[in-house]
Motif scaffolding. Structure first.
Motif, PDB file in Angstrom:
ATOM      1  N   GLY A 353       0.785  -1.219   0.000  1.00 44.89           N
ATOM      2  CA  GLY A 353       0.000   0.000   0.000  1.00 44.89           C
ATOM      3  C   GLY A 353       0.818   1.271   0.000  1.00 44.89           C
ATOM      4  N   ASP A 354       2.152   1.187   0.077  1.00 41.93           N
ATOM      5  CA  ASP A 354       3.003   2.368   0.068  1.00 41.93           C
ATOM      6  C   ASP A 354       3.715   2.564  -1.264  1.00 41.93           C
ATOM      7  OD1 ASP A 354       4.570   0.138   0.237  1.00 41.93           O
ATOM      8  OD2 ASP A 354       5.965   0.955   1.723  1.00 41.93           O
ATOM      9  N   GLY A 355       3.280   1.878  -2.320  1.00 43.01           N
ATOM     10  CA  GLY A 355       3.918   1.986  -3.621  1.00 43.01           C
ATOM     11  C   GLY A 355       4.953   0.920  -3.899  1.00 43.01           C
ATOM     12  N   SER A 356       5.343   0.157  -2.901  1.00 43.93           N
ATOM     13  CA  SER A 356       6.315  -0.909  -3.085  1.00 43.93           C
ATOM     14  C   SER A 356       5.602  -2.204  -3.432  1.00 43.93           C
ATOM     15  CB  SER A 356       7.169  -1.093  -1.826  1.00 43.93           C
ATOM     16  OG  SER A 356       6.354  -1.423  -0.722  1.00 43.93           O
ATOM     17  N   VAL A 357       6.391  -3.222  -3.797  1.00 47.43           N
ATOM     18  CA  VAL A 357       5.810  -4.499  -4.206  1.00 47.43           C
ATOM     19  C   VAL A 357       6.795  -5.618  -3.909  1.00 47.43           C
ATOM     20  CG1 VAL A 357       6.657  -4.242  -6.578  1.00 47.43           C
ATOM     21  CG2 VAL A 357       4.727  -5.757  -6.126  1.00 47.43           C
ATOM     22  N   PHE A 358       6.260  -6.767  -3.521  1.00 44.33           N
ATOM     23  CA  PHE A 358       7.018  -7.999  -3.356  1.00 44.33           C
ATOM     24  C   PHE A 358       6.597  -8.953  -4.477  1.00 44.33           C
ATOM     25  CE2 PHE A 358       7.122  -6.163   0.818  1.00 44.33           C
ATOM     26  CZ  PHE A 358       8.320  -6.556   1.380  1.00 44.33           C
ATOM     27  N   LYS A 359       7.585  -9.567  -5.147  1.00 48.41           N
ATOM     28  CA  LYS A 359       7.298 -10.515  -6.214  1.00 48.41           C
ATOM     29  C   LYS A 359       7.977 -11.841  -5.906  1.00 48.41           C
ATOM     30  CE  LYS A 359       6.659  -7.182  -9.963  1.00 48.41           C
ATOM     31  NZ  LYS A 359       7.049  -6.796 -11.352  1.00 48.41           N
ATOM     32  N   SER A 360       7.227 -12.918  -6.090  1.00 52.95           N
ATOM     33  CA  SER A 360       7.766 -14.250  -5.819  1.00 52.95           C
ATOM     34  C   SER A 360       8.756 -14.638  -6.906  1.00 52.95           C
ATOM     35  CB  SER A 360       6.635 -15.279  -5.744  1.00 52.95           C
ATOM     36  OG  SER A 360       5.914 -15.314  -6.956  1.00 52.95           O
ATOM     37  N   GLU A 361       9.852 -15.244  -6.495  1.00 52.86           N
ATOM     38  CA  GLU A 361      10.900 -15.686  -7.411  1.00 52.86           C
ATOM     39  C   GLU A 361      11.286 -17.111  -7.040  1.00 52.86           C
ATOM     40  OE1 GLU A 361      11.784 -13.814  -9.819  1.00 52.86           O
ATOM     41  OE2 GLU A 361      11.078 -11.825  -9.219  1.00 52.86           O
ATOM     42  N   GLY A 362      12.252 -17.667  -7.785  1.00 56.31           N
ATOM     43  CA  GLY A 362      12.735 -19.009  -7.486  1.00 56.31           C
ATOM     44  C   GLY A 362      12.394 -19.997  -8.577  1.00 56.31           C
ATOM     45  N   THR A 363      12.837 -21.233  -8.391  1.00 52.21           N
ATOM     46  CA  THR A 363      12.635 -22.268  -9.404  1.00 52.21           C
ATOM     47  C   THR A 363      11.156 -22.526  -9.636  1.00 52.21           C
ATOM     48  OG1 THR A 363      14.686 -23.280  -8.652  1.00 52.21           O
ATOM     49  CG2 THR A 363      13.276 -24.597 -10.085  1.00 52.21           C
ATOM     50  N   TYR A 364      10.393 -22.675  -8.577  1.00 52.15           N
ATOM     51  CA  TYR A 364       8.964 -22.935  -8.685  1.00 52.15           C
ATOM     52  C   TYR A 364       8.146 -21.793  -8.094  1.00 52.15           C
ATOM     53  CZ  TYR A 364      10.756 -27.579  -9.614  1.00 52.15           C
ATOM     54  OH  TYR A 364      11.445 -28.637 -10.141  1.00 52.15           O
ATOM     55  N   PHE A 365       8.734 -20.587  -8.000  1.00 53.26           N
ATOM     56  CA  PHE A 365       8.044 -19.387  -7.556  1.00 53.26           C
ATOM     57  C   PHE A 365       7.486 -19.549  -6.138  1.00 53.26           C
ATOM     58  CE2 PHE A 365       8.379 -18.661 -11.970  1.00 53.26           C
ATOM     59  CZ  PHE A 365       8.397 -17.289 -12.136  1.00 53.26           C
ATOM     60  N   ASN A 389      13.185 -19.188   3.855  1.00 56.20           N
ATOM     61  CA  ASN A 389      13.731 -19.947   4.983  1.00 56.20           C
ATOM     62  C   ASN A 389      14.558 -19.088   5.927  1.00 56.20           C
ATOM     63  OD1 ASN A 389      12.632 -22.331   3.895  1.00 56.20           O
ATOM     64  ND2 ASN A 389      14.421 -22.586   2.563  1.00 56.20           N
ATOM     65  N   ASN A 390      14.814 -17.831   5.584  1.00 59.89           N
ATOM     66  CA  ASN A 390      15.642 -16.959   6.426  1.00 59.89           C
ATOM     67  C   ASN A 390      15.108 -15.542   6.347  1.00 59.89           C
ATOM     68  OD1 ASN A 390      17.671 -16.030   8.090  1.00 59.89           O
ATOM     69  ND2 ASN A 390      19.252 -16.023   6.504  1.00 59.89           N
ATOM     70  N   LEU A 391      13.972 -15.315   6.997  1.00 62.07           N
ATOM     71  CA  LEU A 391      13.331 -14.004   6.946  1.00 62.07           C
ATOM     72  C   LEU A 391      13.891 -13.089   8.031  1.00 62.07           C
ATOM     73  CD1 LEU A 391       9.629 -15.100   6.345  1.00 62.07           C
ATOM     74  CD2 LEU A 391      11.237 -14.165   4.676  1.00 62.07           C
ATOM     75  N   PRO A 392      13.991 -11.781   7.775  1.00 63.58           N
ATOM     76  CA  PRO A 392      14.551 -10.848   8.770  1.00 63.58           C
ATOM     77  C   PRO A 392      13.554 -10.565   9.884  1.00 63.58           C
ATOM     78  CG  PRO A 392      13.812  -9.643   6.845  1.00 63.58           C
ATOM     79  CD  PRO A 392      13.611 -11.096   6.531  1.00 63.58           C
ATOM     80  N   CYS A 403       8.254 -10.228   7.555  1.00 65.93           N
ATOM     81  CA  CYS A 403       8.178 -11.647   7.896  1.00 65.93           C
ATOM     82  C   CYS A 403       6.750 -12.171   7.781  1.00 65.93           C
ATOM     83  CB  CYS A 403       8.728 -11.867   9.297  1.00 65.93           C
ATOM     84  SG  CYS A 403       8.735 -13.599   9.828  1.00 65.93           S
ATOM     85  N   SER A 404       5.794 -11.490   8.396  1.00 69.52           N
ATOM     86  CA  SER A 404       4.406 -11.953   8.357  1.00 69.52           C
ATOM     87  C   SER A 404       3.817 -11.822   6.961  1.00 69.52           C
ATOM     88  CB  SER A 404       3.567 -11.159   9.359  1.00 69.52           C
ATOM     89  OG  SER A 404       3.607  -9.780   9.051  1.00 69.52           O
ATOM     90  N   LEU A 405       4.245 -10.796   6.219  1.00 73.03           N
ATOM     91  CA  LEU A 405       3.714 -10.588   4.877  1.00 73.03           C
ATOM     92  C   LEU A 405       4.150 -11.721   3.939  1.00 73.03           C
ATOM     93  CD1 LEU A 405       3.473  -7.199   3.105  1.00 73.03           C
ATOM     94  CD2 LEU A 405       4.575  -9.064   1.906  1.00 73.03           C
ATOM     95  N   ALA A 409       1.939 -14.775   2.118  1.00 69.87           N
ATOM     96  CA  ALA A 409       2.011 -15.024   0.676  1.00 69.87           C
ATOM     97  C   ALA A 409       2.394 -16.474   0.388  1.00 69.87           C
ATOM     98  CB  ALA A 409       3.011 -14.061   0.032  1.00 69.87           C
ATOM     99  N   THR A 410       3.328 -17.015   1.173  1.00 67.27           N
ATOM    100  CA  THR A 410       3.725 -18.410   0.987  1.00 67.27           C
ATOM    101  C   THR A 410       2.574 -19.349   1.320  1.00 67.27           C
ATOM    102  OG1 THR A 410       5.976 -17.793   1.602  1.00 67.27           O
ATOM    103  CG2 THR A 410       5.438 -20.131   1.619  1.00 67.27           C
ATOM    104  N   ARG A 411       1.799 -18.997   2.338  1.00 63.08           N
ATOM    105  CA  ARG A 411       0.649 -19.830   2.703  1.00 63.08           C
ATOM    106  C   ARG A 411      -0.403 -19.840   1.591  1.00 63.08           C
ATOM    107  NH1 ARG A 411      -3.913 -19.742   6.624  1.00 63.08           N
ATOM    108  NH2 ARG A 411      -3.824 -17.484   6.677  1.00 63.08           N
ATOM    109  N   ILE A 412      -0.602 -18.705   0.924  1.00 61.93           N
ATOM    110  CA  ILE A 412      -1.556 -18.644  -0.186  1.00 61.93           C
ATOM    111  C   ILE A 412      -1.057 -19.476  -1.364  1.00 61.93           C
ATOM    112  CG2 ILE A 412      -2.698 -17.106  -1.818  1.00 61.93           C
ATOM    113  CD1 ILE A 412      -2.582 -14.922   0.298  1.00 61.93           C
TER     114      ILE A 412
END
Length: 630
Positions: A353-365, A389-392, A403-405, A409-412
């Protein structure tokens, strides 16, 4: 009541959870909703909560605001919006005399109708002003606003309503006069008038009606059509998965943004090429966009509405947020938006909501998330990559918890992976997508490949990209594999859609494991993936096998008949059935007579056995054809 969570599923159905524990379920077409009230504290655990089910256009004032916000959330990312005129505020309605279904955009060689706002957002307006697109400076998502005609009644219902709203017989007498038979009076019956109205709608003949009131006759000419009611619809889409109607204006916005800003040219070229090459034939030279059409007020198939709700207080307290058996398209949780894209793989984008974005990456996203932060006043974006596996840890004073965000997303993503591995996914009919005369059997998958491996088990591949492996020890493994992928890319698991697979044990228990780290079940996963690679390589050299089962059965009968014809041709030309010709051939050859007689006896025995088998096959085919005709 404030919303805590809103979920939009792939079939455009909506589930809303409120702060007081109540829930609202919106049907996929939006024409019906079900409101579930929270049970009191003193309620027995086995008692069902109170539920209210209503049509959306007839919603009472108690639930009007909740339904309106749920519809706005649905229409923001739905394929076809649902717009009920009865619940749209008057300030959002716009009455127009013309009826339009598409808009035209400026050409590529002009900057007309293109503006840049103070915050760096590029705005592209259509030539008629009925739609405009806004692309922010970050270029991760865009917003489109367009005028859409409100949902209408079905044609049959509209004709009946016109018939019911006509003046009564005792106050007005209706006399219909044909243009070619003026002066001839028709029978004054409602059914006759209704028939003439239907005929005039189809354009077979021109009819003018004379309405006589209290002995005086007055000729009423059909006036102009009533004004159409439109409303503004706002939709938000990611740039990477732009719908077809907005590809051309989005390419205009990207080109214009490249000319007016000093940013990395490689980024703009990548985004532009990603949009234009996705459907070049549609974008090139296509300056018109067909607007999404609103759904009807009444659902054509309301019997397909499936309501998913908890049956007891114990189930309601289990905190199962995503229990609807369908893939998720978008989730809103306390101002944070999770937007998913489903194709060969599942990917997710998170907008805090602040203009930033997180995008999933990796072999199987889903193994890594890249964070793009756009700072105000800076021309470059700050990029960071986080591992699941190593969230700040959380920072004091931050607007959101990374971390919670990412965990949400991983749970979804895991839920969507489980849905794609379930046996019920994609086998249900959606109410607003159903076509007349469709059968449930048409959506069932078709068996493409079946193999029986000795001392291992049975492996089956289906047309819905699902692979089922039944091992001899009773364990069943299910995974998704795209058999249409080419083997030229030479990747180890090129056709693997998901990084998850499902194991079903003999006692019926399920367990989802990661394919990269199968642990003690490695031999099961390795056996199935190696078999899938072999099938993929075989299919890449052959024609596609996605054919209906009926065609496959007919083709198998034709192939058997062709084999029989070839066998008969070889038999006739072999000389075995002609003894005289066979003796002449034997006399001309320098061979042992005894050995030739022995060979002749053996050939006669094999031929007679083959003919007996052929006759049995022909009898079986005749029986099959006779039973199929019956």
């Amino acid at each position: 009541m404030a919303e805590v969570r809103m979920v939009l599923y792939e079939d455009d159905s909506v589930q809303v959870q409120y702060a007081d524990g109540s829930k609202l379920h919106l049907s996929p077409c939006g024409s019906e909703f079900l409101f579930e009230k929270p049970p009191p504290v003193s309620t027995h655990p086995l008692q069902h909560p109170q539920r209210i089910r209503q049509r959306t256009q007839f919603v009472i004032s108690t639930y009007r605001e909740q339904v309106q916000r749920a519809l706005d959330f649905r229409n923001s990312a739905a394929t076809c919006p649902f717009l009920s005129e009865s619940i749209i505020p008057s300030e959002r309605k716009k009455r127009i005399f013309i009826d339009f279904s598409e808009v035209r955009w400026p050409s590529l060689d002009t900057d007309e109708r293109m503006t840049c706002l103070e915050n760096g957002t590029v705005k592209i307006t259509s030539l008629d002003g009925h739609a405009y697109l806004c692309l922010p400076k970050s270029q991760h998502e865009f917003t489109v606003h367009f005028l859409c005609k409100v949902s209408q009644k079905p044609e049959s219902t509209a004709v009946l309503s016109e018939k019911n709203h006509q003046p009564p017989k005792d106050k007005a007498s209706k006399i219909c006069v044909h243009g070619n038979l003026s002066g001839q009076r028709l029978e004054n019956k409602e059914n006759k008038l209704h028939y003439q109205v239907l005929q005039s709608r189809k354009g077979f003949e021109k009819i003018s009606c004379v309405i006589g009131i209290e002995g005086s006759e007055k000729l009423s000419s059909p006036g102009p059509k009533s004004r159409c009611v439109y409303t503004w619809v706002k939709q938000r889409w990611p740039v990477g998965s732009c719908p077809g109607p907005w590809k051309y204006p989005l390419s205009l916005a990207l080109r214009f943004h490249n000319r007016i800003s000093i940013i990395s040219k490689s980024t703009v070229d990548y985004l532009t090429s990603r949009i234009l090459t996705s459907d070049a034939s549609e974008v090139t030279g296509s300056e018109a966009s067909v607007l999404p059409k609103a759904l009807l007020l009444s659902c054509p198939a309301p019997h397909l509405h499936r309501w998913n709700f908890c049956d007891s207080l114990v189930q309601m307290q289990s905190n199962e947020d995503y229990s609807y058996p369908e893939l998720i398209k978008m989730v809103w949780v306390k101002g944070i938006t999770y937007r998913l894209t489903h194709g060969n793989i599942n990917s997710i984008e998170v907008y805090p909501g602040d203009g930033s974005v997180f995008k999933s990456e990796g072999t199987y996203f889903g193994n890594y998330f890249t964070y793009y932060s756009s700072q105000e006043g800076s021309q470059e974006e700050d990029e960071k990559t986080y591992s699941v596996n190593n969230l700040p840890p959380d920072r004091p004073g931050s607007l959101f918890s990374v971390c919670s965000l990412i965990k949400e997303a991983t749970r979804i993503l895991e839920y969507c992976a489980k849905m794609r591995l379930s046996l019920s996914h994609n086998y249900r009919l959606c109410c607003w997508k159903v076509q007349p005369g469709i059968r449930d059997s048409n959506i069932l998958p078709v068996l493409l490949k079946e193999s029986l491996i000795p001392s291992v088990g049975r492996l089956l591949a289906y047309s819905d990209d699902k692979v089922h492996a039944v091992f001899l020890d009773g364990i069943t493994l299910t995974l998704n594999w795209n058999f249409s992928s080419l083997s030229e890319k030479r990747q180890v698991n090129q056709g693997l859609n998901l990084g998850w697979c499902r194991l079903t044990f003999p006692d019926g228990q399920d367990q989802f494991i990661k394919i990269e780290h199968p642990g003690m079940y490695e031999r099961y996963v390795t056996t199935v993936t190696s078999w899938c690679r072999r099938v993929t390589q075989t299919n890449s050299r052959q024609t596609p096998t996605h054919l209906p089962s009926v065609l496959k059965e007919n083709w198998s009968v034709a192939s058997e008949l062709e084999k029989i014809q070839k066998f008969t041709l070889l038999l006739e030309n072999s000389g075995i059935l002609n003894p005289d010709f066979n003796k002449k051939e034997q006399c001309s050859d320098d061979c042992n007579p005894r050995s030739s007689e022995t060979l002749e006896e053996i050939n006669e025995k094999s031929v007679s056995a083959a003919l007996n088998k052929t006759s049995k096959i022909l009898q079986d085919i005749d029986c099959l054809l006779s039973t199929s005709k019956k």
